[in-house]
Design an enzyme around this catalytic site. Structure first.
Site, PDB file in Angstrom:
ATOM      1  N   GLU A  36       0.612  -1.174   0.030  1.00  0.00           N
ATOM      2  CA  GLU A  36       0.156   0.116  -0.111  1.00  0.00           C
ATOM      3  C   GLU A  36       1.304   1.253   0.086  1.00  0.00           C
ATOM      4  O   GLU A  36       0.557   2.275  -0.808  1.00  0.00           O
ATOM      5  CB  GLU A  36      -1.016   0.390   0.998  1.00  0.00           C
ATOM      6  N   HIS A  37       2.326   1.290   0.608  1.00  0.00           N
ATOM      7  CA  HIS A  37       2.633   2.420   1.010  1.00  0.00           C
ATOM      8  C   HIS A  37       3.591   2.629  -0.242  1.00  0.00           C
ATOM      9  O   HIS A  37       3.910   3.250  -1.064  1.00  0.00           O
ATOM     10  CB  HIS A  37       4.153   2.717   2.149  1.00  0.00           C
TER      11      HIS A  37
END
Length: 1036
Positions: A107-108
């Site tokens: 996600e990052h």
């Protein structure tokens, strides 16, 4: 951002705030958007999608359109509603099978650059190139979601383009994985002689997350109750497992999970659906073919007998009683959340069991005096494929674990026998009615979060939104079978073998052991490295540092221009009239959808100094101890039956033109359905005239809960506590703010909760009441529909006539009081008979700001750092320049310095309305080094090394906050509380537009440099040898 369950009771429905007004134009527009959507036909094909269902959901004033993508099978839900704050989200079912945190690191990393937008970190850069009202990404236990919202159509297309490219075509570069996930790097990257250590944003975020004992408990509870599949691991990543994740595994996880066949798209608002579908199809979905996805979570196999587990956590240095830090809970596995009507019933049942002082578990557990508050994750949890219910206590003695377990079992038997009073069920259904009528500004975000889990497991999201149907069905079941709820309790709690008892106790060496395990892990990693590997790590570290320091070319990213910002703001009309002789009341007619919002603000100027620290406690218990003829249980029942809540909070309000002047008082806020206004105002009259302060036992319970809540809140809000402390000695208001909301208040509550005899504190409450609960220095406000105003005026008049006044005139405690009318001109508001709100401000002519440096020792492995600078008040033209400067320093310097290089989860600069300029960091592995970074950021600002483009981006970012939507319930509040007129806000707006490069370097030099203005510093975090040796620091 890692999102864990941990929300109580019915809170998922709490977000559901719908609304429609009585204004004809409004109603027509609302119908227009919904009507337009109702024209779609099932089977119709649009831009590669087929319409599967079109449903009107009148209770939420929306039309739901369900589609699927022909080529890939991607699912799509559009909610058409007359709301200009439009939202998009895409979610993927992400089901990791280990605790390396792969979905969280992914996600990052996807947000660090993509094929079309290969620059570094487009996500953070778009924060400054858009007028978004929300932008984020969440990793839950079994899905990852990417939402944004904006009121601007061009902006929506820009953000959609960036989000689609990031999620479906990310670069996933190895260096980005190193930065965001984990890496081995020299303590000082440019010196290969310094030791190798673990670094990485997610690594530090999760170390910080697990300093929160409530999170440790909630995480373990889910892992142990649902042990068969993905719920047995930590989706966010366990800091000891994160270093096992490889770059290859990350890329593989993206390939299998981030595919349209595993995606659910959601849009909400008044923009046209066709435009969204066209863009999503052309920019992303047309490039894929359908695949068979294997991300489904299998059903958890039910147990044949209950299980029990014991875990440990870190000690709570702020706990009221060191010998009572054990937590225990009993949890039951419930049916699948995709069974919407059963989920709805169990959610309501959970509220009846645990919410408020009339609920059986509150009476038996909270009032037993054994603990301080319910255990974490209490109530119904519907965020996993099968839901679960959990109940227990925290803050108990280890020897009492068995007693708590017996009390829980006995309460279940009692409920099966006696059931629930009709009034309690009615109060709960009334609460849902209010939640559907009350309008929030982030309704789209609330909806996407509300349906995410059910939809993720192939449940029907539209059925979930049809709350009216579910309520009718629930009422019908109750009518046909009065024992309906008792039978559910018997079925799911009494006769359920899938039952987990989890207990957690502190271990004084917990953090030491964690550090030791991390050191072992590090040793193991380093010992397996060859000289060649070590050299590569050093080179890679230098390469990463060079990349982080290199000026960024973001020209590939779409951007709005400053000219896209509305030059003028909409003005809010209101009237001011005097009631009961001399109390000013602000009436603001708004489309509130049949709700009435009443507030009153009462000054603290006459309150003796020694009572001041106890004001927050007074506020938190005032509506919970009973009033008039009602005891505290009856009062809670009436508040639930007749209102949407009654809250009391202390406020320190800055003056817009003088830093050493402020207003101090208490704000009483409430809301109700129109039909209940007389009842709500009667409750306020009783609370003001006849509050009950005799209930010593219940007062003890409330004190313990309040102290526990403050202590539990520090890991999430450490940066705010650091900022309150750092600004304590910079203005007189800062000193009071620290007393009310800072670490001073946390420690005071700890001391009160420790007292064996609490009577001396209880006796202070009637004294505070005497100074506060009267009409002497009061103002009121009402937000309601135009039709409701006449009745509202009558009710407010009655309330004020019934509330007492002081027998003798009380002198303010501080001699210097200035009377100041709230600004307001006829352009924005009509003043009846020239009435005005007069604010009585405290001024301290002798105040001298001074520097103070405080280090609060807390047993966390991360720091929260704050540095505050005294600058200028809101009305000073320099305030606007400093506001833009704070945003500029955050985006262009501090983000790279503190998050990317330093590895903290967050950091930046902000300027408050009160003229305090704050530099801060959040969950930060560094402390003294971060203060040095703050110094470098100030030098950078003074040197003026930023471009016109940078300034424009900072303006966009500031305006996106200033122009965020305001709910009808909150219109006019800037005038009511702060005395700010729309004319003043418009003047400020023009000053923001006019900020230039020269003005920015001027204010940097004038206020931020050493010796220019007074600075205050504070750190919350572990012991620090450098600070311990420095006599200028106060260590607490």
């Amino acid at each position: 951002m890692w999102r864990w369950g941990g929300r109580r009771g019915l809170r998922a429905v709490h977000g559901l705030h719908g609304g429609r007004a009585h204004h004809k134009v409004w109603r027509w527009k609302s119908d227009q958007v919904c009507e337009r959507a109702l024209q779609y036909k099932v089977g119709e094909k649009i831009h590669g999608f087929t319409i599967n269902q079109v449903t009107s959901v009148p209770e939420l004033f929306l039309t739901a359109v369900k589609l699927s993508h022909d080529n890939t099978g991607a699912r799509y839900l559009h909610l058409a509603r007359e709301d200009k704050n439009n939202l998009f989200s895409v979610q993927f079912r992400t089901t990791p099978m280990d605790s390396t945190g792969v979905p969280h690191v992914l996600e990052h990393t996807v947000l660090c650059g993509s094929q079309k937008y290969p620059c570094r970190d487009p996500f953070f850069k778009m924060l400054n190139r858009s007028l978004s009202t929300f932008m984020n990404a969440f990793t839950a236990s079994d899905y990852t979601m990417y939402p944004f919202s904006t009121q601007n159509a061009k902006d929506f297309q820009n953000l959609l383009s960036v989000y689609l490219d990031a999620t479906f075509f990310p670069c996933l570069r190895e260096l980005d994985f190193w930065q965001e996930g984990w890496r081995l790097e020299h303590e000082n990257p440019s010196d290969p002689q310094t030791p190798l250590i673990f670094k990485g944003v997610v690594f530090n975020e999760m170390k910080g997350a697990f300093t929160d004992n409530e999170r440790i408990f909630s995480q373990k509870l889910q892992n142990k109750l649902l042990p068969d599949h993905t719920y047995s691991v930590v989706s966010g990543g366990d800091p000891l497992c994160i270093p096992e994740l490889t770059w290859e595994q990350l890329k593989q996880f993206h390939a299998t999970h981030y595919h349209p066949s595993n995606a659910r798209f959601f849009t909400y608002g008044n923009f046209h659906l066709e435009q969204h579908l066209k863009q999503i199809h052309e920019e992303a979905l047309s490039k894929f073919q359908k695949i068979e996805q294997s991300t489904a979570v299998p059903a958890q196999k039910p147990w044949d007998k209950p299980r029990e587990f014991h875990i440990t956590c870190g000690p709570d240095s702020l706990a009221a009683d060191a010998s009572k830090q054990t937590t225990v809970s009993i949890s039951f596995l419930l049916p699948e959340i995709t069974n919407t009507s059963e989920a709805f019933t169990l959610n309501l049942l959970s509220s009846l069991l645990i919410s408020g002082p009339n609920s059986p578990f509150y009476k038996v557990l909270i009032e037993s005096g054994l603990g301080t508050d319910f255990s974490p994750d209490v109530g119904y949890n519907g965020y996993t494929r099968e839901a679960y219910f959990s109940v227990g206590l925290q803050g108990i003695a280890e020897k009492d674990v068995q007693i708590v377990k017996e009390l829980i079992d006995r309460t279940i038997d009692d409920v099966i026998e006696k059931g629930f009073e009709d009034d309690r069920i009615e109060a709960l259904l009334h609460k849902i009615e209010i939640q559907m009528k009350h309008q929030s500004t982030s309704f789209g975000l609330a909806l996407t979060s509300y349906i995410a889990s059910c939809w993720n497991h192939d449940g029907d999201p539209v059925k979930l939104l049809q709350i009216g149907n579910q309520l009718n069905k629930f009422r019908k079941c109750l009518k046909e079978n009065p024992k309906f709820l008792q039978e559910k309790v018997e079925q799911y709690f009494k006769n359920n073998q899938h039952k987990l008892t989890l207990s957690m106790k502190p271990d004084n060496k917990y953090y030491e052991k964690q550090t030791q395990m991390e050191t072992e892990k590090l040793k193991q990693k380093v010992s397996s490295l060859s000289q060649e590997d070590k050299w590569q790590i050093y080179e890679k570290g230098l390469e990463l540092r060079a990349q982080q320091s290199k000026p960024q070319d973001a020209s590939c990213l779409p951007a709005l221009k400053v000219s896209d910002i509305e030059p003028t703001m909409p003005f809010t009309k209101f009237d001011i009239a005097l009631a009961a002789g001399d109390v000013p009341v602000q009436y603001c007619a708004q489309p509130t959808n049949g709700m009435v919002y009443f507030r009153t603000f009462s000054s603290l100027n006459t309150l003796p100094e020694e009572l001041r620290p106890y004001v927050p406690l007074f506020c938190s218990v005032l509506t919970k101890l009973g009033c008039g003829i009602l005891d505290y249980r009856e009062q809670a029942q009436q508040i639930e039956l007749k209102t949407g809540g009654m809250t009391v909070s202390p406020y320190v309000l800055p003056d817009e033109s003088h830093l050493d002047t402020y207003e101090q008082g208490v704000l009483f806020s409430s809301l109700c359905l129109e039909r209940n206004l007389p009842d709500m105002m009667h409750l306020w009259t009783e609370i003001f005239n006849n509050p009950c302060f005799e209930e010593e036992e219940h007062f003890k319970v409330l004190v313990k809960m309040a102290a526990q809540e403050l202590s539990n809140g520090i890991p999430d809000s450490g940066h705010l506590y650091a900022a309150f402390r750092a600004s304590k000695t910079l203005t007189p208001a800062g000193d009071l703010q620290e007393t009310f909301s800072g670490m001073d208040q946390v420690r005071l509550m700890k001391r009160i909760a420790e007292m064996t005899d609490i009577k001396p504190i209880l006796r202070k409450l009637p004294r505070i009441k005497k100074y506060l609960l009267n009409c002497d220095n009061m103002r009121c406000s009402v937000n309601a529909t135009p039709q409701q105003m006449t009745q509202a005026e009558k009710e407010v008049e009655n309330f004020l006539r019934n509330v007492g006044r002081s027998k003798k005139e009380r002198k303010p405690v501080r001699p210097h009081i200035v009377e100041k009318p709230a600004h307001g001109d006829s352009a924005g508001s009509a003043h009846v008979n020239g009435c005005q709100i007069i604010r009585k401000l405290v001024i301290d002519p002798t105040f001298k700001p001074c520097q103070m440096k405080t280090h609060f020792l807390l047993p966390f492995p991360v720091n929260y750092v704050g540095e505050c600078v005294r600058t200028v008040p809101y009305a000073d033209p320099d305030h606007a320049s400093l506001k833009i400067l704070a945003r500029l320093m955050s985006a262009k310097f501090l983000h790279a310095e503190i998050r990317e290089k330093g590895g903290a989860y967050g950091g930046g600069a902000k300027l408050s309305h009160n003229g305090i300029f704050t530099l801060y960091s959040y969950r930060d592995p560094n402390s003294v080094e971060t203060l040095q970074s703050f110094g470098k950021a100030i030098d950078w600002a003074k040197s003026g090394k930023f471009t016109e483009q940078d300034i424009d981006e900072a303006k966009l970012s500031v305006f996106s906050a200033i122009d965020a939507p305001v709910a009808p319930s909150d219109k006019g509040m800037d005038h009511f509380l702060y005395g700010l007129s729309d004319e003043m806000k418009q003047a400020y707006r023009e000053q923001l537009f006019a900020v230039s490069h020269d003005k920015l370097t001027t204010v940097s030099n004038k206020y931020l440099g050493i010796g220019k203005s007074t600075h205050g510093l504070a750190i919350l975090g572990p012991e620090n040898a450098k600070i311990a040796k420095d006599p200028s620091w106060i260590v607490r």
